[in-house]
Design an enzyme around this catalytic site. Sequence first.
Site, PDB file in Angstrom:
ATOM      1  N   LEU A   1       0.828  -1.195   0.000  1.00 45.25           N
ATOM      2  CA  LEU A   1       0.000   0.000   0.000  1.00 45.25           C
ATOM      3  C   LEU A   1       0.869   1.254   0.000  1.00 45.25           C
ATOM      4  O   LEU A   1       0.510   2.276  -0.600  1.00 45.25           O
ATOM      5  CB  LEU A   1      -0.940   0.007   1.202  1.00 45.25           C
ATOM      6  N   TYR A   2       2.007   1.188   0.660  1.00 42.18           N
ATOM      7  CA  TYR A   2       2.941   2.327   0.630  1.00 42.18           C
ATOM      8  C   TYR A   2       3.258   2.699  -0.811  1.00 42.18           C
ATOM      9  O   TYR A   2       3.183   3.873  -1.205  1.00 42.18           O
ATOM     10  CB  TYR A   2       4.217   1.976   1.388  1.00 42.18           C
ATOM     11  N   ALA A   3       3.602   1.702  -1.630  1.00 39.43           N
ATOM     12  CA  ALA A   3       3.927   1.961  -3.034  1.00 39.43           C
ATOM     13  C   ALA A   3       2.727   2.557  -3.764  1.00 39.43           C
ATOM     14  O   ALA A   3       2.865   3.485  -4.568  1.00 39.43           O
ATOM     15  CB  ALA A   3       4.368   0.672  -3.707  1.00 39.43           C
TER      16      ALA A   3
END
Length: 326
Positions: free
Chosen positions: A153-155
């Site tokens: 999700l960070y990406a």
Amino acid sequence: MKMIVTGAAGFIGFHTAGAALRRGDTVIGYDNLNAYYDPRLKAARLALLSAHPRFRFVEGDVADPAAMNALVAAEPDCTAIVHLAAQAGVAYSIENPLAYVQSNVAGQVVVFEAARRLSGLRQVVYASSSSVYGANEATPFRETDRVDQPVSLYAATKRAGELIARTYAHVHGIASTGLRFFTVYGPYGRPDMAPWLFTEAIMAGRPITLFNEGRMRRDFTFVDDVVAGTLAAVDRTPEPAETRLFNLGNNRPVELRTFVAAIERAVGRAATIVEAPMRPADVVETCADIETSAAELGYRPRTPLEEGIPRFVDWYRGWSNGVPEG
């Protein structure tokens, strides 16, 4: 130049603000000083910056529209926003996804909305990440590669930030430069990253965990090199409503076991290694193609791992015995 640096008490933000001050710029630092990791580290960074007469700090959240609007209203002559505030960490995005949506997606929109209020703004320079390349297997990663296969999700939030910047260029004419950072390390680095975790454990005689048998490769990039590229991007004059993306990496990926060996040499002690399977949010290799960054920003990473790791370990020794200077 007068600039706003968000995330000024963070790792890259602190070094960027400090380098800008040393070359004569005026910096307005902005940070919410959250407790994602030990706030004492952020306080130490901020104390060093605050010693400069051309630095002013404002505490606030980039996802708070009222606070961001008040910030730009108080500094109408700023010509650049260097937006480095974010919720960092790939693994933590699995545990607390909403923190990433708030800081990295909502925060990006709020910053660009605030940027619209600065009539003399040249551009917004913002932090993206090598994580946007996701499941891509062909290396080195190029800015023209597809980036629609995130594995964390960070990406996904970092790629969303790039798309938001493009939208604001199209709709509102705001020029921007996105910087895809590759595994940045160095003094005053984050305690949740491998250099700190491994150094701390090896010094204490505790085991370290290597995922995928330590066969993953990372393009470790020393913070001074990334800062040089960031300020080069700030200095570059974009075309009206231009949006550009640049890789800022070392272009010399190393296997994690090689990385650990460099720490062992700097610490003077062997590591006890525990192997574990590869995690779902990890990728096997990162490597930056830096041809475009070199051609357009004059970007040239100058710090090999053999030099950078001892510099970090020396700093960490000082930190663990009391806050070091500089």
